[in-house]
Design an enzyme around this catalytic site. Structure first.
Site, mmCIF file in Angstrom:
data_model
loop_
_atom_site.group_PDB
_atom_site.id
_atom_site.type_symbol
_atom_site.label_atom_id
_atom_site.label_comp_id
_atom_site.label_asym_id
_atom_site.label_seq_id
_atom_site.Cartn_x
_atom_site.Cartn_y
_atom_site.Cartn_z
ATOM 1 C CE LYS A 278 33.174 43.547 48.924
ATOM 2 N NZ LYS A 278 34.412 43.237 49.656
ATOM 3 N NE ARG A 352 43.247 39.592 44.581
ATOM 4 C CZ ARG A 352 43.660 39.349 45.823
ATOM 5 N NH1 ARG A 352 44.494 38.365 46.072
ATOM 6 N NH2 ARG A 352 43.253 40.105 46.819
#
Ligand code: BES
Ligand code: MN
Ligand code: ZN
Length: 497
Positions: A278, A352
């Site tokens: 990020k 996920r």
């Protein structure tokens, strides 16, 4: 903090701060009128003078009102009757609490005559008062060397008629359990990533299990997860020195043999993005990426305190997402516990990857319903902002119950579609499924990914990326959402099961 219901005459109520409402345009509420009578027109005189108009959450503090036992009277604006909704009611509670804390009162009595929110029943108004007043008392100082001054307030009471008191007592019990659940979630969320690791979450869960007889907690370590074939979950923690954990909290409050309801929380204790690193700006906020786990642990806390007659399994998939020489790389392919293979095209779509194996693990509890909670997608913030939790589900009845629980608990969710059309975005040339679906509808495709693992039961997914924490200024910190929604959902199930 003690919360209680009291009865009797408002004018002779003994407290350091008595809170009564002033309606829009300076009209006295029933309690304010009763005080005014005892004070021979003193309050009507002040209100008539224009010092307070009754606008929502406006306050005026009076000292030593003649003929009134309470040391202080706090007049609070209730606003126009048609504008008395949850949002304004919360503002009223917040502003009353600021005034009470401001004068360092040790005790306070609310006499709001059930006027806080127009579409609320008495139970709901009292419970919200407790929840919201209690939340105003939460202070984070665990990692400050100088601890916050202890709050002098130690007793909050609600003045009710004798007829309403029994209902009031239930509302207080539930409200206190919720405050504790919300505070648990906020504290876990606020703790930094170097303290709140997967191991720390596991220890906290074990400690909760020690406190409550009905709660059995077990922790699966990496070897045990390896045995089960949870290679997707494990791939997320490969780059980290912190071992991943699967935390299983089994609450047995229902009849033996009664079906289980399962809650699953995303517990990424820090999300750097991994090799798909990020940007640096605001990355500290990714310590909040375990707020789904914190919500599940908060709801389990509330559930235990309310002794709900229900069987519930709380599962937390905990890992730290770091880049390193051992980290998973874009293009890597892993085999999930379900046997399906996943091409990890972006290591920052890690939530996920931990949830899918936890959702497969949930099958062994033969669940009646499964609800997962996760700070899953930035796209959910784009879609819904910071007000609503995103809800996606393979079952309309479950989705509607959760939406309703959210409304009841003033912890709102909004449903997004989970149509087959979106599934194609997850096609992969090299595995059964890709872990990203491209820019369009990122929240939906994330849920589509999860849906591949939830075919055997009724399931809903809550994306709390926009609501789990505040980013700004003095309010920066975890909110405890969606503990109220989850707890309400469980309460409703316990009432109907
Ligand atoms: N934890 C983030 C989601 C997130 C981002 C929550 C910002 C709150 C604020 C999640 O793991 C993530 O990084 N998601 C990616 C998914 C993308 C790579 C498909 C995102 O939302 O950008
Ligand atoms: Mn991520
Ligand atoms: Zn994440």
């Amino acid at each position: 903090m003690d919360f209680e219901i009291v009865n009797g005459d408002v004018a002779t109520c003994e407290t350091e701060c008595l809170i009564v409402g002033i309606e829009a345009d300076g009209q006295l509420s029933p309690s304010a009128s009763a005080l005014d009578k005892a004070a021979q027109g003193y309050i009507a005189d002040i209100v008539g003078g224009g010092d307070i108009q009754g606008k929502t959450a406006e306050t005026l503090l009076l000292q030593k009102v003649p003929g009134v036992t309470a040391r202080r009277v706090l007049l609070i604006g209730l606003g126009k009757s048609e504008e008395r909704n949850d949002r304004n009611y919360r503002k009223i509670v917040k502003s009353a609490m600021a005034a009470i804390k401001g004068v360092r009162a040790q005790s306070a009595v609310f006499a709001l005559d059930g006027l806080g929110s127009k579409d609320d029943d008495q139970y709901r108004q009292i419970r919200h008062l407790i929840e919201w007043a209690g939340s105003e008392l939460y202070i984070y100082d665990e990692t400050k060397s100088k601890k916050a001054d202890p709050i002098s307030l130690d007793k909050i009471a609600i003045l009710l008629s004798e007829d309403d008191s029994e209902l009031g007592e239930y509302a207080v019990l539930d409200g206190v359990a919720l405050v504790n659940g919300i505070s648990t979630a906020r504290e876990l969320g606020n703790l930094p990533g170097n303290i709140c690791t997967p191991t720390y979450l596991a220890e906290q869960a074990l400690a909760l299990g020690e406190e409550h007889d009905a709660l059995e907690v077990s922790i699966l370590d990496e070897d045990e997860m390896e045995q089960l074939g949870m290679h997707s979950l494990l791939s997320v923690g490969h780059g980290s020195d912190q071992p991943s954990k699967l935390i299983v909290m089994h609450y047995k409050g229902g009849e033996e043999g009664a079906k289980n309801h399962v809650l699953v929380g995303k517990g990424i204790t820090f999300d750097t993005g991994g090799i798909s690193l990020k940007g640096g700006a605001g990355m500290d906020e990714m310590k909040f990426d375990m707020c789904g786990a914190a919500s599940v642990m908060g709801a389990m806390t509330a559930l235990c305190e309310m002794n709900l007659e229900l069987n519930v399994v709380g599962i937390v998939a905990a890992a730290e997402n770091m880049p390193s020489g051992c980290a998973t790389k874009p293009g890597d392919i892993v085999t999930t516990m379900s046997g399906q293979t996943v091409e990890i095209l972006n290591t920052d779509a890690e939530g996920r990857l931990v949830l899918c194996d936890a959702l497969t693990y949930a099958e062994r509890f033969e669940p009646e319903t499964v609800v997962d909670v996760a700070t899953l997608t930035g796209a959910c913030i784009v879609a819904l902002g910071h007000h609503a939790t995103g809800l996606l589900s393979n079952d309309d009845a479950l989705a509607n119950s959760l939406l309703q629980a959210g409304d009841q608990a003033a912890d709102k969710a909004w449903r997004l579609p989970l149509w087959d059309e979106y599934q194609e975005q997850l096609d992969s040339n090299f595995a059964d499924i890709a872990n990203i679906g491209g820019p369009p509808a990122g929240t939906v495709t994330a849920a589509c990914f999860l849906s591949r693992f939830t075919k055997s039961y009724r399931w809903a997914h809550l994306d709390i990326a926009g609501v789990a924490w505040n980013s700004k200024g003095k309010d920066k910190g975890a909110t405890g959402r969606c503990v109220p929604l989850l707890s309400q959902h469980l309460m409703n199930l316990a009432a109907t099961d």
